[in-house]
Design a protein around this motif. Structure first.
Motif, PDB file in Angstrom:
ATOM      1  N   LYS A   7     -12.195   0.580   0.151  1.00 39.17           N
ATOM      2  CA  LYS A   7     -11.872   1.682   1.059  1.00 39.17           C
ATOM      3  C   LYS A   7     -13.026   2.686   1.069  1.00 39.17           C
ATOM      4  N   GLU A  10       0.870  -1.189   0.000  1.00 36.80           N
ATOM      5  CA  GLU A  10       0.000   0.000   0.000  1.00 36.80           C
ATOM      6  C   GLU A  10       0.899   1.228   0.000  1.00 36.80           C
ATOM      7  N   ASP A  11       0.701   2.116  -0.975  1.00 38.18           N
ATOM      8  CA  ASP A  11       1.574   3.291  -1.070  1.00 38.18           C
ATOM      9  C   ASP A  11       1.130   4.443  -0.180  1.00 38.18           C
ATOM     10  N   GLU A  12      -0.116   4.425   0.286  1.00 37.50           N
ATOM     11  CA  GLU A  12      -0.543   5.504   1.182  1.00 37.50           C
ATOM     12  C   GLU A  12      -0.089   5.157   2.593  1.00 37.50           C
ATOM     13  N   ASN A  68      -4.156   0.308  -6.612  1.00 35.55           N
ATOM     14  CA  ASN A  68      -3.421   1.363  -7.312  1.00 35.55           C
ATOM     15  C   ASN A  68      -2.096   1.649  -6.643  1.00 35.55           C
ATOM     16  N   ASP A  95      -3.032  -3.366  -2.358  1.00 34.85           N
ATOM     17  CA  ASP A  95      -3.793  -2.227  -2.878  1.00 34.85           C
ATOM     18  C   ASP A  95      -3.826  -2.276  -4.398  1.00 34.85           C
TER      19      ASP A  95
END
Ligand code: CA
Length: 235
Positions: free
Chosen positions: A105, A12-14, A58, A56
């Motif tokens: 989400k 997950e990049d966030e 994206n 995730d």
């Protein structure tokens, strides 16, 4: 790391979401690795050999669907996909990318933990299939079919959840089970936070079994039953 502890890879990049998921998973007793890109994820998959991947959709250098397909070429590791929109879930299912479960989400982190547990439970051989109907520990004998507990010749009356909890611990002797794991295994689909319930039941079991209680408290972790007490000397 405990021998029974699963490692979960969170891709997950966030950062805020990754941190938040990791905290809940760690609290539920898992070891957690994180990756913020497809590249990191590929490296972590090889290095950490996770038991499950939270992925995730994206990512900054690629998309989760492609990564999921790529993982599936070489591995059966369970994958729980995260998407930003419900529409994506339909799309992913339609594409049959090989994920085991999906969440949209924003999600309740407790639900994520419950889904992770559920996916892992489906992935590993069902431990609840009882190899034997009777478990023994010293003078203690518990019979699953009759739901009876004996210490020597004396029958001890346990409440249903006390019985199940004692069985679960004896059935995993030598392994420490966290309060969350016990809640989940004995009480079913349960969220973290109720763990005092476990303590109360352990206290009752100890009170009823007295010296025959095999349950050991592992401070800061949970409970276990020692592998086997030394056999009583025979005369
Ligand atoms: Ca993202």
């Amino acid at each position: 790391m405990r021998p029974d502890q699963h490692t979960i890879l969170v891709v997950e990049d966030e950062t805020s979401i990754a941190t938040f998921i990791a905290a809940y998973l760690r609290n539920a007793g898992y070891a957690v690795r994180t990756a913020a890109s497809v590249r990191d994820a590929v490296n972590e998959l090889a290095a950490a050999q996770p038991a499950l991947v939270v992925l995730d959709l994206n990512l900054p250098d690629g998309d989760g669907v492609e990564l999921c397909r790529r993982i599936r070429k070489t591995s059966d590791v369970p994958i729980l996909m995260l998407t930003a929109r419900d529409d994506d879930v339909d799309k992913i299912i339609g594409l049959e990318v090989g994920a085991d479960d999906y969440m949209t989400k924003p999600f309740n982190p407790r639900e994520l933990v419950a889904r992770v547990k559920s996916v892992l439970r489906r992935a590993v051989p069902d431990r609840r299939v009882r190899a034997s109907e009777e478990l023994r520990h010293g003078d203690l004998v518990i019979n699953a079919g009759k739901r009876e507990v004996h210490v020597g010749d004396e029958e001890i009356r346990l409440a249903p959840k006390e019985f199940d909890l004692l069985w679960e611990l004896l059935d995993h002797r030598g392994i420490v089970l966290t309060r969350d794991q016990l809640l989940e295994r004995v009480w079913g689909y349960t969220f973290a936070g109720d763990t005092r319930t476990v303590d109360v039941h352990v206290r009752q079991i100890r009170r009823k079994l007295g010296d025959a209680s095999p349950i050991v408290t592992v401070w800061g972790v949970g409970y276990k039953v020692a592998s086997e007490r030394a056999p009583a000397p025979t005369s």
